[in-house]
Design a protein around this motif. Structure first.
Motif, short mmCIF file in Angstrom:
data_model
loop_
_atom_site.label_atom_id
_atom_site.label_comp_id
_atom_site.label_asym_id
_atom_site.label_seq_id
_atom_site.Cartn_x
_atom_site.Cartn_y
_atom_site.Cartn_z
N LEU A 103 0.84 -1.19 0.00
CA LEU A 103 0.00 0.00 0.00
C LEU A 103 0.88 1.24 0.00
O LEU A 103 1.88 1.31 0.73
N LEU A 104 0.53 2.19 -0.82
CA LEU A 104 1.17 3.50 -0.81
C LEU A 104 0.14 4.52 -0.32
O LEU A 104 -0.98 4.56 -0.83
N LEU A 105 0.53 5.34 0.65
CA LEU A 105 -0.38 6.39 1.10
C LEU A 105 0.41 7.64 1.46
O LEU A 105 1.50 7.56 2.04
N GLU A 106 -0.12 8.76 1.06
CA GLU A 106 0.51 10.04 1.36
C GLU A 106 0.14 10.43 2.78
O GLU A 106 -1.03 10.61 3.11
N VAL A 107 1.13 10.58 3.64
CA VAL A 107 0.87 10.79 5.07
C VAL A 107 1.29 12.18 5.54
O VAL A 107 1.04 12.54 6.68
N GLN A 112 -1.00 16.31 10.97
CA GLN A 112 -1.67 17.24 11.88
C GLN A 112 -2.89 16.61 12.54
O GLN A 112 -3.26 17.00 13.65
N LEU A 113 -3.50 15.64 11.86
CA LEU A 113 -4.70 14.99 12.41
C LEU A 113 -4.34 13.81 13.30
O LEU A 113 -4.95 13.61 14.36
N PHE A 114 -3.35 13.02 12.90
CA PHE A 114 -3.02 11.79 13.63
C PHE A 114 -1.75 11.88 14.46
O PHE A 114 -1.31 10.88 15.00
N GLY A 115 -1.16 13.06 14.55
CA GLY A 115 -0.01 13.22 15.40
C GLY A 115 1.29 13.03 14.66
O GLY A 115 1.32 12.73 13.46
N LEU A 119 3.89 8.26 16.50
CA LEU A 119 2.58 7.88 17.02
C LEU A 119 1.68 7.35 15.91
O LEU A 119 0.94 6.38 16.10
N PHE A 120 1.74 7.98 14.77
CA PHE A 120 0.96 7.56 13.61
C PHE A 120 1.36 6.14 13.20
O PHE A 120 0.51 5.27 12.95
N GLU A 121 2.66 5.90 13.14
CA GLU A 121 3.15 4.56 12.76
C GLU A 121 2.71 3.50 13.76
O GLU A 121 2.31 2.39 13.38
N ALA A 122 2.77 3.83 15.06
CA ALA A 122 2.36 2.87 16.08
C ALA A 122 0.89 2.52 15.93
O ALA A 122 0.49 1.35 16.11
N ASP A 154 12.61 -1.89 7.70
CA ASP A 154 11.32 -1.82 8.38
C ASP A 154 11.43 -0.78 9.48
O ASP A 154 12.32 -0.85 10.33
N GLY A 155 10.55 0.21 9.43
CA GLY A 155 10.59 1.28 10.42
C GLY A 155 11.45 2.46 10.02
O GLY A 155 11.57 3.42 10.79
N LEU A 156 12.05 2.43 8.84
CA LEU A 156 12.88 3.55 8.38
C LEU A 156 12.00 4.74 8.02
O LEU A 156 10.96 4.59 7.38
#
Length: 472
Positions: A103-107, A112-115, A119-122, A154-156
């Protein structure tokens, strides 16, 4: 812009494992022609038996016994990937399935909405683990770089073009997504990493390799952009699960039902809507499907609540024949409006909110067994309350406490002693137009036990008090 890539390295295997209630069972996925069946993926229990991906089925059976073989189902894998896109749509409006099993998603616009990103990754990892899918997550400044970096990391998180380029230059040639012949040619030239390739003159690369190779390198480094088709969620949800064995009890259907309801809840959250009606089809080996309709009075999307409602409808059902497959269909997807809640909930910890309790009662007792009340414009108590469907309100408003909430089926005669009258009488004279004429004086009473009721004295035939209802 900032792009996150989520890779699912064992998507086909996880698609099968998440639908089974036997985590310790050795399981392998098979593929290839019928003359030479090959193990494409194995779970942990099968790996402990010495089985490995790439082995032939004949060699695997010579090494071990007691493992389960499952055929790879590309259609089911694609269905799960579509579900993941719907789930990711909750976090970003730009979600792409450009690469298989990823999945590719622009984050960048979602931070601003999810922190902040940690935190967003967690949160992403927590929800993916709940869906039963193994994954790797990488963030980079362009989508192609994020996908290729996920082959080795992973996690980079490299959040600027300079950091992204530095991380890309360290990637091995075999992990940057080049065609196989181009990767082999670079290896024969003694080039092992992308940085060594980029040190070559651009004109020399253009003469020796196809234009597609140069285009991929430019997209990888962000010099050129790649055209992505963004996902648009459908207007309905449908999923089908093959059980691969005959099921005759409700209990055996609960685990796959819970997983299907969880997928429905993930889809609803991604689409920012709720469900008010969905159908569960029990597909039998022989005969027509058994259809189970689950209807709600208001839109909901909580997975636990939806599962309890479906379970309440399923358990009283008599299954006419063994069930081979399950299918869930939801087409009534209205907007979901969360209920306002106080900062400090005054309810006890185990208490349920009224909407959840109401739906559970309807699921257990049936739609016709749970009704609401509405007030009618009639002074006679036996005519002032009428049954109506839940979720509808009458136009007449009643002052709380002005009338008893519990009316007796028939008035009961009160003893002459032991009852105290509270306040003055309220006279009701009504019903002359329908033949039910009454002339009564009503009193609020209190018994020796402290119970408060509503009693009347019939003026047409003076006598004792008659109890007609109790106040809460």
């Amino acid at each position: 812009m900032l792009w996150a890539c989520i890779v699912f390295p064992q998507l086909a295997l996880d698609t099968v494992l998440r639908e089974r209630d036997e985590p310790d069972c050795a399981l392998v996925l098979m593929g290839g022609p019928s003359q030479r069946r090959v193990l494409q993926s194995v779970n942990c229990a099968a790996a402990k038996l010495g089985l490995r991906a790439g082995q032939t089925l004949t060699a695997a059976r010579a090494l071990a016994d007691g493992f389960t073989c499952v055929e790879v189902d590309p259609a089911r894998v694609d269905q799960v990937q579509q579900l993941l896109a719907a789930w990711a749509y909750r976090f970003s409006a730009q979600v792409s399935l450009h690469y298989p099993r990823a999945l590719l998603l622009e984050v960048g616009s979602s931070l601003q909405l999810f922190g902040p990103w940690p935190l967003f990754e967690a949160r992403l990892r927590q929800e993916l683990e709940a869906l039963g899918l193994r994954h790797r997550i990488v963030v980079a400044s362009n989508p192609v770089a994020a996908r290729m970096l996920a082959n080795a990391h992973d996690g980079l998180a490299v959040t600027c073009p300079e950091q992204t380029r530095a991380a890309l230059l360290q990637l091995p040639i075999g992990k940057i997504g080049l065609p196989a012949d181009a990767a082999q040619a670079f290896a024969r030239m003694g080039l092992r990493r992308l940085g060594e390739v980029m040190a070559l003159p651009r004109e020399a690369l253009a003469r020796r390799f196809a234009a597609q190779v140069q285009l991929h390198l430019d997209q990888l480094l962000g010099v050129r952009s790649v055209g992505l088709d963004f996902y648009q969620p459908p207007d309905r949800f449908e999923t089908r699960l093959e059980l691969n064995f005959d099921v005759e009890s409700h209990q055996a259907l609960l685990f796959p039902l819970r997983r299907m309801i969880g997928d429905l809840a993930a889809f609803l959250a991604g689409r920012d809507c709720g469900v008010q009606r969905f159908e569960l089809h029990l597909e039998h080996v022989e005969g027509p499907d058994t259809r189970l309709m689950v209807g709600l009075l208001s839109a909901e999307r909580d997975a636990a609540m939806l599962f309890e409602l479906a379970r309440g409808r399923l358990e009283p059902l008599r299954i006419p024949a063994p069930v081979r497959n399950l299918r869930l269909l939801a087409e009534d997807l209205p907007a979901f409006v969360p209920q306002h809640q106080a900062l400090f909930d005054p309810r006890a910890q185990q208490a349920q909110a009224w909407p959840q309790l109401r739906e559970r009662l309807r699921a257990r007792l049936g739609d016709e067994a749970v009704k609401g009340l509405r007030a009618e414009a009639d002074h006679r108590p036996e005519c002032a309350w009428q049954l109506n469907d839940l979720g509808t309100c009458g136009a007449l408003q009643v002052t709380p406490g002005s009338r008893p909430g519990w009316l007796l089926a028939a008035p009961q005669r009160l003893p002459e002693s032991g009852v105290q009258l509270l306040g003055q009488a309220e006279r009701i004279e009504s019903g002359w137009w329908d033949g039910g004429d009454v002339r009564r004086d009503y009193y609020r009473i209190e018994t020796r036990e402290g119970l408060r009721g509503w009693a009347y004295q019939d003026l047409a035939a003076p006598g004792p008090l008659w109890l007609q209802g109790w106040f809460a």
